[in-house]
Design an enzyme around this catalytic site. Sequence first.
Site, mmCIF file in Angstrom:
data_model
loop_
_atom_site.group_PDB
_atom_site.id
_atom_site.type_symbol
_atom_site.label_atom_id
_atom_site.label_comp_id
_atom_site.label_asym_id
_atom_site.label_seq_id
_atom_site.Cartn_x
_atom_site.Cartn_y
_atom_site.Cartn_z
ATOM 1 N N HIS A 17 -29.585 51.070 -16.758
ATOM 2 C CA HIS A 17 -29.211 52.475 -16.597
ATOM 3 C C HIS A 17 -30.453 53.316 -16.835
ATOM 4 O O HIS A 17 -31.075 53.243 -17.893
ATOM 5 C CB HIS A 17 -28.108 52.880 -17.572
ATOM 6 C CG HIS A 17 -27.672 54.306 -17.390
ATOM 7 N ND1 HIS A 17 -26.665 54.668 -16.516
ATOM 8 C CD2 HIS A 17 -28.131 55.466 -17.937
ATOM 9 C CE1 HIS A 17 -26.516 55.975 -16.542
ATOM 10 N NE2 HIS A 17 -27.393 56.490 -17.399
ATOM 11 N N CYS A 18 -30.805 54.110 -15.833
ATOM 12 C CA CYS A 18 -32.030 54.914 -15.909
ATOM 13 C C CYS A 18 -31.697 56.328 -16.374
ATOM 14 O O CYS A 18 -30.983 57.053 -15.674
ATOM 15 C CB CYS A 18 -32.711 54.948 -14.542
ATOM 16 S SG CYS A 18 -34.220 55.945 -14.522
ATOM 17 N N PRO A 19 -32.205 56.754 -17.531
ATOM 18 C CA PRO A 19 -31.918 58.111 -17.999
ATOM 19 C C PRO A 19 -32.574 59.183 -17.142
ATOM 20 O O PRO A 19 -32.143 60.332 -17.149
ATOM 21 C CB PRO A 19 -32.491 58.114 -19.425
ATOM 22 C CG PRO A 19 -33.550 57.058 -19.410
ATOM 23 C CD PRO A 19 -33.067 56.007 -18.464
ATOM 24 N N LEU A 75 -30.154 59.674 -14.269
ATOM 25 C CA LEU A 75 -28.780 59.866 -14.735
ATOM 26 C C LEU A 75 -27.837 58.964 -13.948
ATOM 27 O O LEU A 75 -26.721 59.339 -13.608
ATOM 28 C CB LEU A 75 -28.358 61.338 -14.604
ATOM 29 C CG LEU A 75 -27.237 61.821 -15.534
ATOM 30 C CD1 LEU A 75 -27.633 61.640 -16.981
ATOM 31 C CD2 LEU A 75 -26.882 63.263 -15.252
ATOM 32 N N ASN A 76 -28.323 57.770 -13.660
ATOM 33 C CA ASN A 76 -27.576 56.836 -12.831
ATOM 34 C C ASN A 76 -28.051 55.422 -13.138
ATOM 35 O O ASN A 76 -29.168 55.224 -13.618
ATOM 36 C CB ASN A 76 -27.802 57.152 -11.350
ATOM 37 C CG ASN A 76 -26.804 56.460 -10.442
ATOM 38 O OD1 ASN A 76 -25.828 55.871 -10.898
ATOM 39 N ND2 ASN A 76 -27.050 56.527 -9.145
#
Length: 446
Positions: A143-145, A148-149
């Site tokens: 999950h890539c901050p 946001l996805n």
Amino acid sequence: MAVQLKWPILGVIIPCIIIFSLSYGSHYFILRHHLTMKQQLIYEFYVTMIWISYLLAIYTNPGRVPKNYKPSLASSTRIEQTEDDSDGLGLESREDETLIREEPISGDRCEWIRYCKKCNNYKPPRSHHCKICQQCVLQMDHHCPWTLNCVGNNNLPHFMRFLGWIIWGTGYLMIQLIKLIINYYENSNMPHYLFNKTELVAIIAITPLNFFVFASILVLFIRCLINICKGMTQIEIWEWERLELQWSSKRLWRLIRFNYGRLHKGKPFPELNTWTNTTNNVNYNDNDDDGDEDVELINLATNNNEDSTIVPQNFTIDDLIFPYNLGIWKNLVNALGYPYMWLIPFGKPKSNGYQPQISQDYKQDDQLNLPWPPDGIRQKEIEINVLQQQGYQRDREEEDEEELRSIRNYQELRRRLDPRLNVQRSDFINDMGEGLTDFGVDEDSD
């Protein structure tokens, strides 16, 4: 280690501010005074591609499991309903993982059956439930901050294009800035009033920021590209690191032996050899009589090879075969699509994400004949019900002192004394301080 933001929306706002400041700030205050119109249009094309790929990485779903997805040959697998799911919508496997597929072409090949209670659906191999996106993600990478996805099967090409265009754009800008810095240095003896002070301040402010973005994104891009070439996600790289560190752990091999006995009931644990030797052929006698299943499974987990030690002496982590590594070229095509699609904004991967292709090396040369990971996904219940009954707790508390004293290799001794040697999968942290939760994985649903 993955960044955890108090306000997740900042993960998108911060990159947008940086992209806007670098691209349009450098163009307005610096580049428009030195580049031709054609060069400026080329630069703005790079900036536009950054925005497009970033938006696609944000808004493209990383891969949702089809609602009607069911594992192959699920009807032939022993499945029991939970007490409050008599309608069949909440099927759970009898154990935490169960044998689901046997490919007759390559012998006994199987994968873990996993059912997500939150999505009310089966999980394909390599998928995980993201605690932030609140869905099961196909071939989940992390999950890539900053988007946001999640990064998964469907939006990995967009994510890689986003990184690639940033590297290309900041690299182009860095070349122009270096040229201007050299020019200022060569003309440093000129009167100060001849210099554009606004431009000079902009160069001083933008150059280090641009270099930082270029270097950090380049490192991330290379890391992701290496993983793709290996056919692995970041979660699977983490899984491999865990197995490598715990390879000499009796706890790990008790789990592996238990899983083998559970999936290949009635068959003795195979004799494992290094890749330089030939695996001995073992005659398997099928046993269709269920009998007392729990007792048989415990016996198979611990007593298959009474004359051998729990930990194989001639089988190393290098002999373990990752089932989804198809070779560099096929890995790239499956993850990013064919080369002519790599720069196209809407290029898609070849793989659908829920039917991963198994490598021929795994089919032909795998000795463990277990799904990935070989020690299973959920381990807590197995350890409580089986491993502790067979002395795992004693092995953990009273390490063989004579064996430790005989070790003369410092690195090996350090690894054997590592407190992570006997921790569960959910508690393991790699050398970078990353655990499953840092990748966004919901451990309760995994």
